[in-house]
Scaffold this motif. Structure first.
Motif, short mmCIF file in Angstrom:
data_model
loop_
_atom_site.label_atom_id
_atom_site.label_comp_id
_atom_site.label_asym_id
_atom_site.label_seq_id
_atom_site.Cartn_x
_atom_site.Cartn_y
_atom_site.Cartn_z
N GLY A 187 -16.02 0.84 2.11
CA GLY A 187 -15.42 2.13 1.80
C GLY A 187 -16.45 3.24 1.77
N GLN A 188 -17.62 2.94 1.21
CA GLN A 188 -18.69 3.94 1.18
C GLN A 188 -19.20 4.24 2.59
N ALA A 189 -19.24 3.21 3.43
CA ALA A 189 -19.76 3.38 4.80
C ALA A 189 -18.89 4.29 5.65
N ILE A 190 -17.57 4.24 5.40
CA ILE A 190 -16.68 5.09 6.20
C ILE A 190 -16.51 6.47 5.57
N GLY A 191 -17.26 6.73 4.49
CA GLY A 191 -17.23 8.05 3.88
C GLY A 191 -16.06 8.31 2.96
N ALA A 192 -15.43 7.26 2.45
CA ALA A 192 -14.30 7.45 1.54
C ALA A 192 -14.80 8.02 0.21
N PRO A 193 -14.08 8.98 -0.36
CA PRO A 193 -14.48 9.52 -1.67
C PRO A 193 -14.38 8.46 -2.76
N THR A 194 -15.09 8.71 -3.84
CA THR A 194 -15.13 7.75 -4.95
C THR A 194 -13.74 7.45 -5.49
N ARG A 195 -12.89 8.48 -5.59
CA ARG A 195 -11.54 8.27 -6.12
C ARG A 195 -10.74 7.36 -5.20
N SER A 196 -10.87 7.53 -3.89
CA SER A 196 -10.14 6.68 -2.95
C SER A 196 -10.62 5.24 -3.04
N ILE A 197 -11.92 5.05 -3.18
CA ILE A 197 -12.46 3.70 -3.33
C ILE A 197 -11.92 3.05 -4.60
N LEU A 198 -11.82 3.84 -5.67
CA LEU A 198 -11.34 3.30 -6.95
C LEU A 198 -9.87 2.88 -6.84
N PHE A 199 -9.02 3.77 -6.31
CA PHE A 199 -7.58 3.52 -6.34
C PHE A 199 -7.09 2.66 -5.18
#
Length: 282
Positions: A187-199
């Motif tokens: 998720g971090q590699a594709i640039g997803a925001p922290t909130r999106s990674i969490l939820f």
């Protein structure tokens, strides 16, 4: 040798502290008491104002729609038993108290558990506190709550909230520690925001353990129901206490089985709702 010098009495130190809190923070405690009482009264009124069969019908249809037909049948049997046992009002009072207490416990424990999974120092600092909170007998929580908020449902609710926080916090931390690191890194590699990674990544992956944490929070909160009856908490706890003090075996047995019915009801509904949400997110 005078052994009295070695004796330690926590009450000698805690009582003046509680008196100081009551003298200097009475407006704050009064506001908290009124807020908790208002929420409980509103919830109880919503459950007790309609006829029992209306509440049962709405609950069964909602369970069938949001979870499964099997859960709806459990809701029907549990609420039907509470009605036939002649303890409908007490059951609804208990449901209101437990739902409010569990909601607040989760509201406090979940973010703390997420933070603890991300910051190991915070997790290490919380661990001994949680150990003490889970080791102390549950009725001990009622003592300071009654001293601050007097008798009634408010101290019972506050004590139930405090008692329900540790299992939810521990299992939330465990759940997020067990989330596969490659998923988070992807998720971090594709640039997803922290909130999106969490939820969208962490919470769905942690859901099985979170369900266990919620289950434990509900069961421990219900364990406080009987003790809450000792301080005027009402509900099924008061009925169990009444049956015990009057030696009425029938009343005590009906109230005890009603607590079991409420426990099964809340457990199956919460578990079914979370599993349905997990399937939608998946």
């Amino acid at each position: 040798m005078n052994f009295e010098l070695l004796l330690f009495s926590p009450g000698a130190y805690l009582a003046p502290a509680v008196d100081w809190l009551n003298a200097n923070f009475h407006p704050f405690f009064d506001a908290v008491s009124k807020a908790v009482e208002s929420v409980l009264v509103a919830f109880e009124s919503a459950l007790l104002y309609p006829p029992a069969y209306v509440v049962i019908t709405v609950a069964v249809l909602a369970a069938a729609y949001f979870t499964t037909v099997r859960v709806a049948l459990v809701v029907l049997v549990s609420l039907g038993f509470c009605l036939l046992a002649g303890l409908w009002t007490a059951c609804m009072q208990t449901v209101a108290l437990v739902v409010v207490a569990v909601f607040v416990s989760v509201l406090i424990a979940f973010p703390l558990g997420v933070l603890a999974s991300r910051h190991k120092r915070l997790e290490a600092g919380l661990r001994p506190i949680l150990d003490v909170m889970q080791t102390v007998p549950p009725w001990v929580y009622l003592i300071p709550a009654v001293m601050v908020f007097s008798l009634g449902r408010v101290p019972a609710t506050i004590a139930t909230i405090v008692y329900g926080i540790p299992p939810m916090l521990r299992l939330t931390t465990l759940a997020f520690n067990q989330v596969p690191k490659p998923l988070v890194e992807m998720g971090q590699a594709i640039g997803a925001p922290t909130r999106s990674i969490l939820f969208k990544i962490e919470i769905p992956s942690a859901m099985p353990t979170l369900i266990v944490g919620l289950n434990q929070c509900i069961l421990l909160s219900l364990a406080m129901v009987v003790l809450a009856g000792l301080v005027g908490g009402g509900g099924l706890g008061a009925e169990v206490t009444r049956g015990l003090t009057r030696m009425e075996m029938g009343l005590g047995l009906r109230a005890g089985l009603s607590i079991v019915a409420v426990a099964i009801l809340l457990d199956r509904v919460s578990k079914g709702a979370l599993q349905s949400r997990r399937r939608r997110l998946g």
